[in-house]
Design a protein around this motif. Sequence first.
Motif, mmCIF file in Angstrom:
data_model
loop_
_atom_site.group_PDB
_atom_site.id
_atom_site.type_symbol
_atom_site.label_atom_id
_atom_site.label_comp_id
_atom_site.label_asym_id
_atom_site.label_seq_id
_atom_site.Cartn_x
_atom_site.Cartn_y
_atom_site.Cartn_z
ATOM 1 N N LYS A 2 0.844 -1.187 0.000
ATOM 2 C CA LYS A 2 0.000 0.000 0.000
ATOM 3 C C LYS A 2 0.889 1.250 0.000
ATOM 4 O O LYS A 2 1.756 1.398 0.854
ATOM 5 N N SER A 3 0.630 2.123 -0.950
ATOM 6 C CA SER A 3 1.418 3.349 -1.050
ATOM 7 C C SER A 3 0.593 4.598 -0.731
ATOM 8 O O SER A 3 1.146 5.693 -0.647
ATOM 9 N N HIS A 4 -0.721 4.422 -0.574
ATOM 10 C CA HIS A 4 -1.615 5.533 -0.267
ATOM 11 C C HIS A 4 -2.564 5.101 0.851
ATOM 12 O O HIS A 4 -3.258 4.090 0.712
ATOM 13 N N ILE A 5 -2.582 5.853 1.937
ATOM 14 C CA ILE A 5 -3.432 5.522 3.078
ATOM 15 C C ILE A 5 -4.424 6.651 3.299
ATOM 16 O O ILE A 5 -4.036 7.804 3.503
ATOM 17 N N LEU A 6 -5.709 6.310 3.278
ATOM 18 C CA LEU A 6 -6.774 7.278 3.503
ATOM 19 C C LEU A 6 -7.351 7.057 4.901
ATOM 20 O O LEU A 6 -7.697 5.933 5.267
ATOM 21 N N PHE A 7 -7.439 8.119 5.672
ATOM 22 C CA PHE A 7 -7.964 8.047 7.034
ATOM 23 C C PHE A 7 -9.300 8.773 7.139
ATOM 24 O O PHE A 7 -9.439 9.914 6.669
ATOM 25 N N ASP A 8 -10.259 8.127 7.775
ATOM 26 C CA ASP A 8 -11.413 8.842 8.297
ATOM 27 C C ASP A 8 -10.907 9.711 9.449
ATOM 28 O O ASP A 8 -9.806 9.489 9.965
ATOM 29 N N LEU A 9 -11.706 10.684 9.876
ATOM 30 C CA LEU A 9 -11.292 11.532 10.987
ATOM 31 C C LEU A 9 -12.063 11.183 12.261
ATOM 32 O O LEU A 9 -11.477 10.716 13.232
ATOM 33 N N ASP A 10 -13.379 11.391 12.249
ATOM 34 C CA ASP A 10 -14.185 11.142 13.449
ATOM 35 C C ASP A 10 -14.123 9.680 13.861
ATOM 36 O O ASP A 10 -14.492 8.789 13.092
ATOM 37 N N GLY A 11 -13.641 9.427 15.075
ATOM 38 C CA GLY A 11 -13.604 8.062 15.578
ATOM 39 C C GLY A 11 -12.449 7.229 15.069
ATOM 40 O O GLY A 11 -12.351 6.045 15.392
ATOM 41 N N THR A 12 -11.565 7.844 14.286
ATOM 42 C CA THR A 12 -10.409 7.113 13.743
ATOM 43 C C THR A 12 -9.107 7.814 14.125
ATOM 44 O O THR A 12 -8.203 7.195 14.685
ATOM 45 N N ARG A 42 -24.589 8.042 19.674
ATOM 46 C CA ARG A 42 -23.357 7.486 19.088
ATOM 47 C C ARG A 42 -23.505 7.212 17.603
ATOM 48 O O ARG A 42 -22.520 7.230 16.854
ATOM 49 N N GLN A 43 -24.723 6.957 17.156
ATOM 50 C CA GLN A 43 -24.946 6.651 15.746
ATOM 51 C C GLN A 43 -24.560 7.808 14.834
ATOM 52 O O GLN A 43 -24.289 7.613 13.650
ATOM 53 N N PHE A 44 -24.547 9.027 15.385
ATOM 54 C CA PHE A 44 -24.281 10.216 14.585
ATOM 55 C C PHE A 44 -22.788 10.437 14.332
ATOM 56 O O PHE A 44 -22.431 11.324 13.550
ATOM 57 N N ASP A 163 -13.892 3.844 11.114
ATOM 58 C CA ASP A 163 -14.514 3.133 12.232
ATOM 59 C C ASP A 163 -15.988 2.818 12.006
ATOM 60 O O ASP A 163 -16.626 2.263 12.899
ATOM 61 N N ARG A 164 -16.539 3.136 10.823
ATOM 62 C CA ARG A 164 -17.945 2.878 10.569
ATOM 63 C C ARG A 164 -18.120 2.147 9.241
ATOM 64 O O ARG A 164 -17.248 2.191 8.364
ATOM 65 N N SER A 165 -19.265 1.512 9.082
ATOM 66 C CA SER A 165 -19.558 0.766 7.857
ATOM 67 C C SER A 165 -19.542 1.671 6.629
ATOM 68 O O SER A 165 -19.238 1.220 5.516
ATOM 69 N N TYR A 166 -19.847 2.957 6.820
ATOM 70 C CA TYR A 166 -19.860 3.908 5.713
ATOM 71 C C TYR A 166 -18.463 4.047 5.100
ATOM 72 O O TYR A 166 -18.322 4.237 3.889
ATOM 73 N N ASP A 167 -17.448 3.962 5.924
ATOM 74 C CA ASP A 167 -16.074 4.045 5.421
ATOM 75 C C ASP A 167 -15.742 2.833 4.562
ATOM 76 O O ASP A 167 -15.134 2.959 3.495
ATOM 77 N N VAL A 168 -16.159 1.666 5.032
ATOM 78 C CA VAL A 168 -15.888 0.425 4.295
ATOM 79 C C VAL A 168 -16.656 0.412 2.980
ATOM 80 O O VAL A 168 -16.108 0.086 1.921
ATOM 81 N N ALA A 169 -17.938 0.780 3.034
ATOM 82 C CA ALA A 169 -18.762 0.787 1.824
ATOM 83 C C ALA A 169 -18.235 1.799 0.811
ATOM 84 O O ALA A 169 -18.209 1.535 -0.398
ATOM 85 N N GLY A 170 -17.810 2.970 1.292
ATOM 86 C CA GLY A 170 -17.268 3.972 0.387
ATOM 87 C C GLY A 170 -16.005 3.501 -0.304
ATOM 88 O O GLY A 170 -15.787 3.776 -1.487
ATOM 89 N N ALA A 171 -15.158 2.781 0.437
ATOM 90 C CA ALA A 171 -13.935 2.234 -0.152
ATOM 91 C C ALA A 171 -14.261 1.150 -1.186
ATOM 92 O O ALA A 171 -13.704 1.125 -2.286
ATOM 93 N N ALA A 181 -11.411 0.328 12.216
ATOM 94 C CA ALA A 181 -10.863 0.778 13.503
ATOM 95 C C ALA A 181 -11.882 0.464 14.594
ATOM 96 O O ALA A 181 -12.835 1.224 14.818
ATOM 97 N N LEU A 182 -11.684 -0.648 15.271
ATOM 98 C CA LEU A 182 -12.651 -1.117 16.264
ATOM 99 C C LEU A 182 -12.711 -0.234 17.501
ATOM 100 O O LEU A 182 -13.675 -0.310 18.270
ATOM 101 N N TYR A 183 -11.702 0.595 17.714
ATOM 102 C CA TYR A 183 -11.675 1.441 18.905
ATOM 103 C C TYR A 183 -12.573 2.678 18.755
ATOM 104 O O TYR A 183 -12.705 3.463 19.690
ATOM 105 N N GLY A 184 -13.184 2.852 17.591
ATOM 106 C CA GLY A 184 -14.023 4.018 17.339
ATOM 107 C C GLY A 184 -15.466 3.823 17.751
ATOM 108 O O GLY A 184 -15.751 3.292 18.826
ATOM 109 N N TYR A 185 -16.391 4.181 16.867
ATOM 110 C CA TYR A 185 -17.807 4.261 17.235
ATOM 111 C C TYR A 185 -18.684 3.261 16.503
ATOM 112 O O TYR A 185 -19.904 3.439 16.442
ATOM 113 N N SER A 186 -18.123 2.201 15.983
ATOM 114 C CA SER A 186 -18.944 1.188 15.305
ATOM 115 C C SER A 186 -19.728 0.363 16.316
ATOM 116 O O SER A 186 -19.347 0.231 17.486
ATOM 117 N N GLN A 187 -20.827 -0.213 15.841
ATOM 118 C CA GLN A 187 -21.590 -1.166 16.629
ATOM 119 C C GLN A 187 -20.906 -2.528 16.535
ATOM 120 O O GLN A 187 -20.173 -2.807 15.578
#
Length: 222
Positions: A2-12, A42-44, A163-171, A181-187
């Motif tokens: 991997k040469s490019h790493i994209l990070f979410d911000l909130d909860g990551t 937390r869902q927000f 840390d949320r499903s939205y990040d995974v789906a977007g990727a 990132a399990l330490y964030g706000y996912s269920q």
Amino acid sequence: MKSHILFDLDGTLNDTGPGIMGSVQTALDQLGWPPQPESFLRQFVGPPLVESFMTFCRMDEPAADQAIALYRARYHTWGVYQSPLYPGVEAMLASLSKRAVLCVATSKREEGARQILSMRGIEDYFQIVVGDDGTRPTKAHVIGHVLELLGNPLPEQVVMIGDRSYDVAGAKAWGVEAIGALYGYSQPGELEEAGAVWLASSVEELTELCLRLTEKGEEQTL
């Protein structure tokens, strides 16, 4: 590799939950809602605001827009400052920035994201920061714009961390693998069900994983 790493911000990168949840409750207070439990608020943390208010509060779009205006009035004067880095994040970014191109891909308003990154002293680690500018309603739109600014690297060269499903789906919409990132706000089970390829229960685990993924010759079937 991997040469490019994209990070979410909130909860990551930042624990922005208290500021977001407090601002949501303030908006709901002004709309006549009773106090909500933390499990609801937390869902927000993570999804686009309009989707959150419409889905979790069953609002129509005009009502959601009103709630967002009330939310932002509180967030800009108070909530944005409730955004500490998770312990170990700055050291992780310092290490990874020597091995890969680091970017932020967030559903937060871009100016707010940049304010938080600057306030916490980590903005310079990122070559690209993309958020919602009013034309990127989903995480897939945000990630797509990051990839465009990067010159459209091969999907296998990119990893998204969130840390949320939205990040995974977007990727996944762009053929990009994701780390949850399990330490964030996912269920519980949210990131696994969404299809995260790897999971990290702490910033330390995330750092070790990313160092392996950015190592030349590293197999991608870790």
